[in-house]
Enzyme design. Structure first.
Site, PDB file in Angstrom:
ATOM      1  N   ASP A  92       0.839  -1.198   0.000  1.00 40.18           N
ATOM      2  CA  ASP A  92       0.000   0.000   0.000  1.00 40.18           C
ATOM      3  C   ASP A  92       0.876   1.251   0.000  1.00 40.18           C
ATOM      4  O   ASP A  92       2.080   1.181  -0.195  1.00 40.18           O
ATOM      5  CB  ASP A  92      -0.942  -0.019   1.210  1.00 40.18           C
ATOM      6  CG  ASP A  92      -0.187  -0.259   2.517  1.00 40.18           C
ATOM      7  OD1 ASP A  92       0.952   0.216   2.649  1.00 40.18           O
ATOM      8  OD2 ASP A  92      -0.741  -0.931   3.412  1.00 40.18           O
ATOM      9  N   TYR A 241      -1.923  -2.333  12.062  1.00 33.18           N
ATOM     10  CA  TYR A 241      -0.758  -2.628  12.908  1.00 33.18           C
ATOM     11  C   TYR A 241      -1.102  -2.323  14.361  1.00 33.18           C
ATOM     12  O   TYR A 241      -0.426  -1.554  15.027  1.00 33.18           O
ATOM     13  CB  TYR A 241       0.469  -1.847  12.431  1.00 33.18           C
ATOM     14  CG  TYR A 241       0.975  -2.340  11.095  1.00 33.18           C
ATOM     15  CD1 TYR A 241       1.653  -3.546  11.001  1.00 33.18           C
ATOM     16  CD2 TYR A 241       0.733  -1.619   9.922  1.00 33.18           C
ATOM     17  CE1 TYR A 241       2.091  -4.022   9.776  1.00 33.18           C
ATOM     18  CE2 TYR A 241       1.169  -2.083   8.697  1.00 33.18           C
ATOM     19  CZ  TYR A 241       1.850  -3.292   8.628  1.00 33.18           C
ATOM     20  OH  TYR A 241       2.278  -3.766   7.417  1.00 33.18           O
ATOM     21  N   GLU A 482       1.498 -10.647  -0.791  1.00 29.51           N
ATOM     22  CA  GLU A 482       1.951  -9.291  -0.474  1.00 29.51           C
ATOM     23  C   GLU A 482       3.328  -9.316   0.192  1.00 29.51           C
ATOM     24  O   GLU A 482       3.546 -10.051   1.148  1.00 29.51           O
ATOM     25  CB  GLU A 482       0.954  -8.584   0.443  1.00 29.51           C
ATOM     26  CG  GLU A 482       1.310  -7.106   0.676  1.00 29.51           C
ATOM     27  CD  GLU A 482       0.215  -6.340   1.400  1.00 29.51           C
ATOM     28  OE1 GLU A 482       0.212  -5.096   1.326  1.00 29.51           O
ATOM     29  OE2 GLU A 482      -0.649  -6.987   2.035  1.00 29.51           O
TER      30      GLU A 482
END
Length: 504
Positions: A92, A241, A482
């Protein structure tokens, strides 16, 4: 020349299941292939090169991932601070402070432990660290009792699929302060700055001193205003996170790195006075951007091994417990492995746990070797440094392609590697080939495309296979496809170890 074969004394001290595991992995290696030192060097170079694909800000003239361009050049400006630079954490376009700081700490630790094996890559490794520390310095020193911990609204960013060079989502800035504490992210930032100060101590003493001074200040801020940044920032950092382990582990971790970097006695006293309440008594079996306890035990065990200080004996004992937890078939064994021999912790980005574990195994092996090679006692079994190296090697080699699928999970290493990486900049045409703006929603056609990524994110290690060694090279399967900076950072040290060794 170091041999991976165990001596007879070691053989008879290990439980049969562990022996079977090592023999199985050894036979699997022989039946497939073994990597040469040149190939490990290639993997080292590419594992560092990956970070250039994650850079935010004004790119330098020697940028090697040339499909990338300048991005986020006004970060922080609407808040009257300069927050240009740093790294995007994964696929991202958000700059998350907690994983960025952990990435930096692990890159620095890699250089501290294995820099002598990096040869012509040592300058590239330092450059990768400095790209982050330059940013972290600005985040930590711009405003007193404040740490800027994030740029970009993740909820809005994740609704778009666009190149970082095209970002038109809000570049919101988030901070922790005395009123809204974030001891976890602040103490991890302190650890990153302190560890990095060791890296630059000889090559750039003035920069090293600046890093250490900032580390001390931000750690004192973390300790003075205690609290979790997840509580202060809520949905901005969770579930992305979220600090699931709390902030105690980071306080002990940060203090340990400042003590290692400075030798200041007050940090030693902090460790001894606060260790029992900050996780020193806990046995945990994973090491990640969220939970630093296992890493702290390994780091501080060196103090006991070198000085035989009873004050650090607790950390050595728990480091041994961590090692025992990884060894199949012996007392204390906790870990799970796939049929192909890969450590398996979770379905999402499992390789982040594999790379941190391999790094800790090799670091502890080095500590044991430097202090007489005394084996780790796991009940009635003994585990030697060579056992640790053997297990780490199976993990590193698995990632590089020595696995049931014969697939490298590092992009552009070997012939068979992921081509549909869940990464915005890599999956969209570069500005060089398509200079016109690609808007937020227009980018989703590239996410859904069956075509390979047009830009090769060289060196990226993806999330990896599942518990049955299966992998879907699918851009929409972010759990497996990812990449992330904190997957690569410990791998830099692990692969450097093997690049500097010869094995038969």
């Amino acid at each position: 020349m170091t041999k991976l074969m165990m001596d007879s004394a070691t053989t008879f001290s290990l439980k049969p299941l562990f022996l079977f595991f090592l023999i199985y992995c050894s036979l699997f290696n022989q039946l497939s292939f073994a990597f040469t030192s040149e190939e490990y060097n290639e993997a080292l170079e590419k594992s560092i090169l990956f970070f250039e694909g994650q850079r935010s800000g004004k790119l330098p003239s020697d940028q090697r991932q040339t499909w990338r361009g300048d991005s986020a050049l006004s970060d922080g400006s609407s808040y009257h601070v300069d927050l240009v630079g740093g790294y995007y954490d994964a696929g991202d376009n958000v700059k998350f402070g907690l994983p960025m700081a952990f990435t930096t700490t692990l890159l620095a630790w890699s250089v501290i432990e294995f820099g002598s094996s990096m040869q012509n890559q040592i300058e590239n490794a330092r450059a990768a660290i400095r790209w982050s520390t330059d940013y972290l310095l600005k985040a930590a020193t711009t405003t007193p009792d404040t740490l800027y911990v994030q740029v970009g609204d993740p909820n809005l960013d994740h609704k778009c699929w666009e190149r970082p060079e095209d970002m038109d989502t809000p570049r919101s800035v988030y901070k922790v302060s005395a009123k809204n504490p974030g001891s976890d992210v602040a103490a991890e930032t302190a650890a990153a700055l302190a560890a990095s100060s060791i890296v630059f101590r000889d090559s750039d003493p003035s920069y090293s001193s600046k890093l250490l001074e900032a580390a001390i200040n931000v750690f004192n801020f973390a300790d003075r205003y205690r609290g979790s940044y997840s509580d202060s920032l809520n949905s901005v950092v969770c579930p992305f996170y979220c600090s699931y382990s709390g902030y105690h582990d980071e306080l002990l971790w940060g203090a340990s790195w400042i003590y290692k970097a400075s030798g200041i006695n007050s940090y030693l006293q902090f460790i001894h006075s606060n260790g029992h309440t900050l996780g020193a008594d806990d046995d945990v079996y994973s090491f990640s951007w969220d939970d630093k306890r296992a890493g702290t035990k390994i780091l501080l065990s060196k103090e006991f091994l070198e000085k035989n200080s009873e004050e650090f004996e607790l950390y050595k004992a728990h480091a041994d417990n961590y090692i025992c937890s990884l060894m199949p078939g012996i007392p204390g064994y906790q870990a799970q492995y796939t049929p192909g021999g890969l450590l398996y912790k979770g379905s999402e980005s499992n390789l982040q746990y594999v790379t941190t574990t391999a790094f800790l195994l090799l670091t502890y092996a080095n500590y044991l070797n430097s202090n007489g090679g005394t084996p780790v006692s796991c009940g009635t079994s003994r585990v030697t440094e060579q056992n640790l190296i053997s297990l780490a090697k199976t993990q590193v080699d698995y990632i590089l392609g020595n696995n049931p699928r014969k697939m490298s999970y590092m992009v552009d290493f070997g012939e068979n590697y992921p081509k549909h990486v869940h990464h915005r900049g890599s999956s969209l045409p570069s500005k060089h080939t398509q200079p016109q703006h690609i808007s937020c929603n227009d980018g989703f056609q590239y996410l859904s495309s069956g075509s390979a990524n047009p830009n090769t994110l060289v060196g990226a290690i993806v999330g990896g296979p599942d518990s049955h060694d299966s992998f879907s090279d699918d851009r929409n399967n972010y759990q497996q496809s990812e990449p992330a900076t904190y997957i690569n950072a410990p791998f830099v040290g692990a692969v450097a170890f093997f690049a500097g060794k010869s094995y038969v």
